[in-house]
Each structure stands twice: as C-alpha cells, then as structure tokens.
Motif scaffolding. Structure first.
Motif, mmCIF file in Angstrom:
data_model
loop_
_atom_site.group_PDB
_atom_site.id
_atom_site.type_symbol
_atom_site.label_atom_id
_atom_site.label_comp_id
_atom_site.label_asym_id
_atom_site.label_seq_id
_atom_site.Cartn_x
_atom_site.Cartn_y
_atom_site.Cartn_z
ATOM 1 N N GLY A 182 4.238 1.318 -1.762
ATOM 2 C CA GLY A 182 4.050 1.205 -3.362
ATOM 3 C C GLY A 182 5.438 0.320 -3.785
ATOM 4 O O GLY A 182 5.502 0.696 -4.967
ATOM 5 N N ASP A 183 5.777 -0.420 -3.040
ATOM 6 C CA ASP A 183 7.125 -1.221 -3.529
ATOM 7 C C ASP A 183 6.427 -2.643 -3.641
ATOM 8 O O ASP A 183 5.542 -3.379 -3.310
ATOM 9 C CB ASP A 183 8.130 -1.268 -2.328
ATOM 10 N N ARG A 184 7.285 -3.394 -4.721
ATOM 11 C CA ARG A 184 7.121 -4.850 -4.876
ATOM 12 C C ARG A 184 7.328 -5.539 -3.527
ATOM 13 O O ARG A 184 8.942 -5.479 -3.356
ATOM 14 C CB ARG A 184 7.775 -5.155 -6.105
ATOM 15 N N VAL A 185 6.752 -6.322 -3.125
ATOM 16 C CA VAL A 185 7.070 -7.116 -1.680
ATOM 17 C C VAL A 185 6.804 -8.544 -2.037
ATOM 18 O O VAL A 185 5.895 -8.907 -2.487
ATOM 19 C CB VAL A 185 6.394 -6.524 -0.687
ATOM 20 N N HIS A 230 -3.612 -3.709 -1.238
ATOM 21 C CA HIS A 230 -4.904 -3.355 -0.995
ATOM 22 C C HIS A 230 -5.950 -4.333 -1.243
ATOM 23 O O HIS A 230 -5.684 -5.188 -1.858
ATOM 24 C CB HIS A 230 -5.437 -1.938 -1.488
ATOM 25 N N ILE A 231 -7.115 -4.396 -0.944
ATOM 26 C CA ILE A 231 -8.121 -5.158 -1.286
ATOM 27 C C ILE A 231 -8.228 -4.964 -2.814
ATOM 28 O O ILE A 231 -8.431 -3.817 -3.413
ATOM 29 C CB ILE A 231 -9.347 -5.200 -0.341
ATOM 30 N N GLY A 232 -8.491 -6.005 -3.595
ATOM 31 C CA GLY A 232 -8.423 -5.981 -5.093
ATOM 32 C C GLY A 232 -7.398 -5.861 -5.738
ATOM 33 O O GLY A 232 -7.261 -5.936 -7.102
ATOM 34 N N SER A 233 -6.150 -5.897 -4.954
ATOM 35 C CA SER A 233 -4.960 -5.675 -5.842
ATOM 36 C C SER A 233 -4.390 -7.116 -6.434
ATOM 37 O O SER A 233 -4.939 -8.059 -5.831
ATOM 38 C CB SER A 233 -3.894 -5.288 -4.977
ATOM 39 N N ILE A 234 -3.654 -7.194 -7.488
ATOM 40 C CA ILE A 234 -3.347 -8.430 -8.022
ATOM 41 C C ILE A 234 -2.098 -8.891 -7.383
ATOM 42 O O ILE A 234 -1.013 -8.167 -7.130
ATOM 43 C CB ILE A 234 -2.949 -8.207 -9.426
ATOM 44 N N VAL A 235 -1.809 -10.225 -7.117
ATOM 45 C CA VAL A 235 -0.723 -10.986 -6.488
ATOM 46 C C VAL A 235 -0.335 -12.215 -7.324
ATOM 47 O O VAL A 235 -1.143 -12.578 -7.891
ATOM 48 C CB VAL A 235 -1.094 -11.106 -4.946
ATOM 49 N N LEU A 236 0.773 -12.470 -7.036
ATOM 50 C CA LEU A 236 1.368 -13.746 -7.685
ATOM 51 C C LEU A 236 1.499 -14.577 -6.597
ATOM 52 O O LEU A 236 2.271 -14.351 -5.361
ATOM 53 C CB LEU A 236 2.598 -13.507 -8.303
ATOM 54 N N ILE A 237 0.853 -15.922 -6.607
ATOM 55 C CA ILE A 237 1.174 -17.072 -5.775
ATOM 56 C C ILE A 237 2.044 -18.011 -6.211
ATOM 57 O O ILE A 237 1.882 -18.534 -7.518
ATOM 58 C CB ILE A 237 -0.220 -17.914 -5.372
ATOM 59 N N GLN A 238 3.363 -18.164 -5.747
ATOM 60 C CA GLN A 238 4.307 -19.121 -6.470
ATOM 61 C C GLN A 238 5.091 -20.033 -5.516
ATOM 62 O O GLN A 238 4.967 -19.859 -4.227
ATOM 63 C CB GLN A 238 5.539 -18.419 -7.305
ATOM 64 N N ASN A 239 5.643 -21.316 -6.089
ATOM 65 C CA ASN A 239 6.227 -21.997 -5.100
ATOM 66 C C ASN A 239 7.432 -22.716 -5.627
ATOM 67 O O ASN A 239 7.274 -23.194 -6.950
ATOM 68 C CB ASN A 239 5.584 -23.103 -4.521
ATOM 69 N N LYS A 253 0.756 -1.202 0.186
ATOM 70 C CA LYS A 253 -0.181 0.052 0.066
ATOM 71 C C LYS A 253 0.840 1.230 -0.048
ATOM 72 O O LYS A 253 1.912 1.366 0.815
ATOM 73 C CB LYS A 253 -0.937 0.110 1.375
ATOM 74 N N GLY A 254 0.506 2.165 -0.738
ATOM 75 C CA GLY A 254 1.220 3.429 -0.886
ATOM 76 C C GLY A 254 1.005 4.368 0.330
ATOM 77 O O GLY A 254 -0.279 4.552 0.630
ATOM 78 N N LYS A 255 1.729 4.778 1.240
ATOM 79 C CA LYS A 255 1.371 5.684 2.310
ATOM 80 C C LYS A 255 1.919 7.298 2.085
ATOM 81 O O LYS A 255 1.802 7.993 2.932
ATOM 82 C CB LYS A 255 2.156 5.186 3.526
ATOM 83 N N GLY A 256 2.226 7.727 0.864
ATOM 84 C CA GLY A 256 2.372 8.828 0.679
ATOM 85 C C GLY A 256 3.919 9.364 1.139
ATOM 86 O O GLY A 256 4.739 8.471 1.557
ATOM 87 N N PHE A 257 3.939 10.782 1.419
ATOM 88 C CA PHE A 257 5.220 11.332 1.700
ATOM 89 C C PHE A 257 5.498 11.174 3.353
ATOM 90 O O PHE A 257 4.468 11.724 4.005
ATOM 91 C CB PHE A 257 5.555 12.656 1.380
ATOM 92 N N GLN A 258 6.307 10.471 4.008
ATOM 93 C CA GLN A 258 6.509 10.138 5.469
ATOM 94 C C GLN A 258 7.709 10.678 5.933
ATOM 95 O O GLN A 258 8.611 10.544 5.144
ATOM 96 C CB GLN A 258 5.996 8.613 5.697
#
Length: 205
Positions: free
Chosen positions: A167-170, A196-205, A113-118
């Motif tokens: 907003g980083d790839r985790v 966030h809810i509705g975001s696209i994710v990759l599940i891998q093994n 999730k993006g949290k803006g300037f912190q």
C-alpha cells in the motif's frame, strides 16, 4: 517533464523479429484533459493540472463543476499536476499517449498492492533463527532480539519488525516504452508496474 494519467490493465508479452520475448504491462493512458494551467505569475511555479476518467454528475460538488467548466469538459475522477511540462498545452486541450515514443524510457508511479500484516521474513527478508536446537520450537520465522539491554533499554525507532506491508507509493524508473497503440490509448512498458489491475498510475519522463 511530460506525463499522463493511466489505468493498469494487466500484462502481456511482446516478441521482436528475432523471437526475443519481453514482458510488458498494458496501461490505458488518457485521453487526459488539461484542467488548469499554473504559471509563476499566478501560482509561483509552472505546472499543468491533468485530469482523467469521467465522474458522475451526482457525485460532483458545485466547486468541482465550476472548476472543470473552465476547461469546457465534464467532471473528472483523477487529477494531478506535472511541473514544468515540456510540451506547450492550453486549458482544455487533450493529452494522449502520442506524447511518448516507442523506445523511450519513462518512470511509472503507482500504489503497491496491500498485503496486510506480515512478519519479518516476508516483510524484510529475515532468515529466522535457523535450526531448531536447545529446546527451541516454532522459532524459524521469529525476529530474534530487538532492543539493547542497559544502555538504551528500549527498542530504537526504525527497527525492522512485523507490521503492515504494501500500500505504498512506488516509483519504477527506467521502464522502456515497447509499443504504443494511439487509437486505443494503450501504452506497453517493459517490466512490472506497481498496483493491482485497474489501479491508477502516472507515466512521466
């Protein structure tokens, strides 16, 4: 490696027969379609291109239409490659959540999730300068001194400072597959999943 594309739906809890509670993330994974098969002879490496989510025809260009037509499927929104896929799949075949099994450990990749300037306290966990003393005020969340004096005379690259956060790839490793609902294409994994809810994710093994 084996993998699938999914959409994060939210979180819930699962209770085992002893009453122990496990927090789970619900992911709607698939059905995905194999839209390209890459081999060492043609592309220099072995991989499967997997696509997920239907795309409106009005938003699909001709090149994409031709590409997906080879797999005899409609245009898709999201595509990714999984190298050295451990399960043999042909062009146009469908991949579902049944490629995983309950109790299996997987990795989930998503965008946080993006949290803006912190500031440095929230972004890096700094504790601030401490108590107000010697005339200081409003300095509890300040970063303190940053650069060297005469030697470098500048702020070094990589210094932890305030800035854009999130907003980083985790990639979350070692998540356990708690439950699979193949008829609904749902897979429940233990713990939290980035995004966030509705975001696209990759599940891998």
């Amino acid at each position: 490696m084996k993998g699938i594309i999914g959409k994060k739906l939210g979180m819930t809890s699962i209770y085992d027969p002893s009453g122990k509670q496990t927090a789970c993330t619900i992911i709607e994974a698939g059905p995905c379609v194999v839209t390209q098969v890459k081999t060492k002879d043609t592309d220099g490496y072995d991989a499967l291109q997997v696509s997920f989510g239907d795309k409106k025809e009005s938003r699909t260009n001709q090149a994409e239409k031709n590409h997906f037509a080879k797999a005899n499927t409609a245009a898709k929104k999201f595509s990714t490659e999984f190298r050295d896929f451990s399960i043999a799949k042909a062009l146009g075949e469908t991949i579902g959540v049944d490629i995983f099994s309950e109790g299996e450990k997987v990795s989930v990749v998503g965008t946080s999730k993006g949290k803006g300037f912190q500031g440095v306290v929230k972004r890096h966990g700094f504790s601030g300068v401490g108590e107000q003393s010697h005339g200081q005020h409003d300095r509890q969340r300040a970063p303190g001194s940053l650069g060297n004096s005469s030697d470098a005379a500048r702020v070094m690259k990589g210094m932890r400072m305030a800035g854009r956060m999130g907003g980083d790839r985790v990639k979350m490793k070692g998540l356990k597959v708690v439950k699979i609902f193949a008829e609904k294409n749902y897979i429940l994994v233990s713990g939290s999943v980035p995004g966030h809810i509705g975001s696209i994710v990759l599940i891998q093994n």
